[in-house]
Design an enzyme around this catalytic site. Structure first.
Site, PDB file in Angstrom:
ATOM      1  N   ASP A 194      64.248  76.975  27.051  1.00  0.00           N
ATOM      2  CA  ASP A 194      64.307  75.806  28.097  1.00  0.00           C
ATOM      3  C   ASP A 194      64.093  76.613  29.410  1.00  0.00           C
ATOM      4  O   ASP A 194      64.063  77.782  29.784  1.00  0.00           O
ATOM      5  CB  ASP A 194      65.996  75.520  27.914  1.00  0.00           C
ATOM      6  N   LYS A 195      63.830  75.593  30.112  1.00  0.00           N
ATOM      7  CA  LYS A 195      63.110  76.029  31.774  1.00  0.00           C
ATOM      8  C   LYS A 195      64.230  77.234  32.208  1.00  0.00           C
ATOM      9  O   LYS A 195      63.848  78.209  32.970  1.00  0.00           O
ATOM     10  CB  LYS A 195      63.171  74.893  32.581  1.00  0.00           C
TER      11      LYS A 195
END
Length: 241
Positions: free
Chosen positions: A93-94
């Site tokens: 995830d970012k």
């Protein structure tokens, strides 16, 4: 009162469009709390802070695999573009930091590595900071259903896919717990959804009910596959244990 993006635009001498983009990327905070909506109303005296993305560091490289220490606020696909000739083996995830692996697309090693992931022969260990005190470790075995849209979101559902997360408290810091989380499967947002399901969402995980913070407090600490072992040290924004 003034909208957050307008305050940021004035403070940083940037366009409203750029200010909105920075907030949408999750990189802006006020008094240590992440701003998630560009139109949030704030006092005109508020001071906003931008989390600048550091340069990814190479942990290890040979002809088959490239291990990178991914900083938060960097999309996995953006990271891959920084390393010519390499492709993502998996994603983070970012806002998740830590070990991410790249390979040569469609190479014999890539095919073997994909099979290792499919057969759950990959060791994946994360560190997560949660609100509340988790006194004992446990296994969370709940099926996860992911809803695809503009942004993916997952939930516990009998219609979902099998998912297993093993958690172990490493230290208690005030009313927070630093956890080790080992995932045997790789469902979208698996650790985040499983921890929410037992009432302990990750700090900074506003998508799943976590308290606001400068970022999602989740770190890909270790990964092992096909004779390789990689570790990313605990980031400076995590409490020591």
């Amino acid at each position: 009162m003034e909208k957050a993006y307008k305050l940021l635009s004035i403070q940083e001498h940037i366009s409203n469009k750029k200010a909105k983009a920075l907030i949408d990327e999750g990189r802006v905070s006020c008094n240590g709390k992440q701003i998630t909506i560009a139109r949030t109303e704030l006092a005109k005296t508020s001071v906003l802070t931008i989390a600048h993305t550091p340069t990814p560091k190479i942990i290890f490289e040979d002809t088959q695999i490239l291990a990178i220490d991914k900083p938060p606020f960097l999309e996995s696909y953006q990271l891959a573009k920084m390393f010519a000739g390499w492709s993502l083996l998996h994603r983070l995830d970012k806002e998740t930091s830590g070990v991410i692996l790249l390979i040569k697309e469609n190479s014999p090693f890539h095919i073997e590595a994909k099979q290792a992931f499919k057969k759950q022969n990959v060791y994946k260990e994360y560190l997560a900071l949660t609100e509340g005190i988790i006194a004992e470790g446990c296994e969370i075995q709940k099926p996860i259903l992911t809803l695809k849209g503009t942004h993916a979101k997952s939930k516990i559902s009998p219609e979902g896919l099998y998912a297993l997360t093993i958690i172990k408290p490493l230290s208690i810091i005030g009313k927070k717990t630093l956890l080790q989380a080992i995932i045997k499967t790789g469902r979208t947002h698996q650790i985040r959804v499983h921890l929410k399901s037992i009432g302990y969402p990750i700090i900074g995980d506003t998508l799943y009910g976590g308290a606001k913070a400068k970022r999602l407090m989740l770190h890909a600490h270790k990964i092992s596959l096909l004779g390789y072992d990689f570790t990313s040290p605990l980031p400076n924004d995590f409490p020591a244990y």
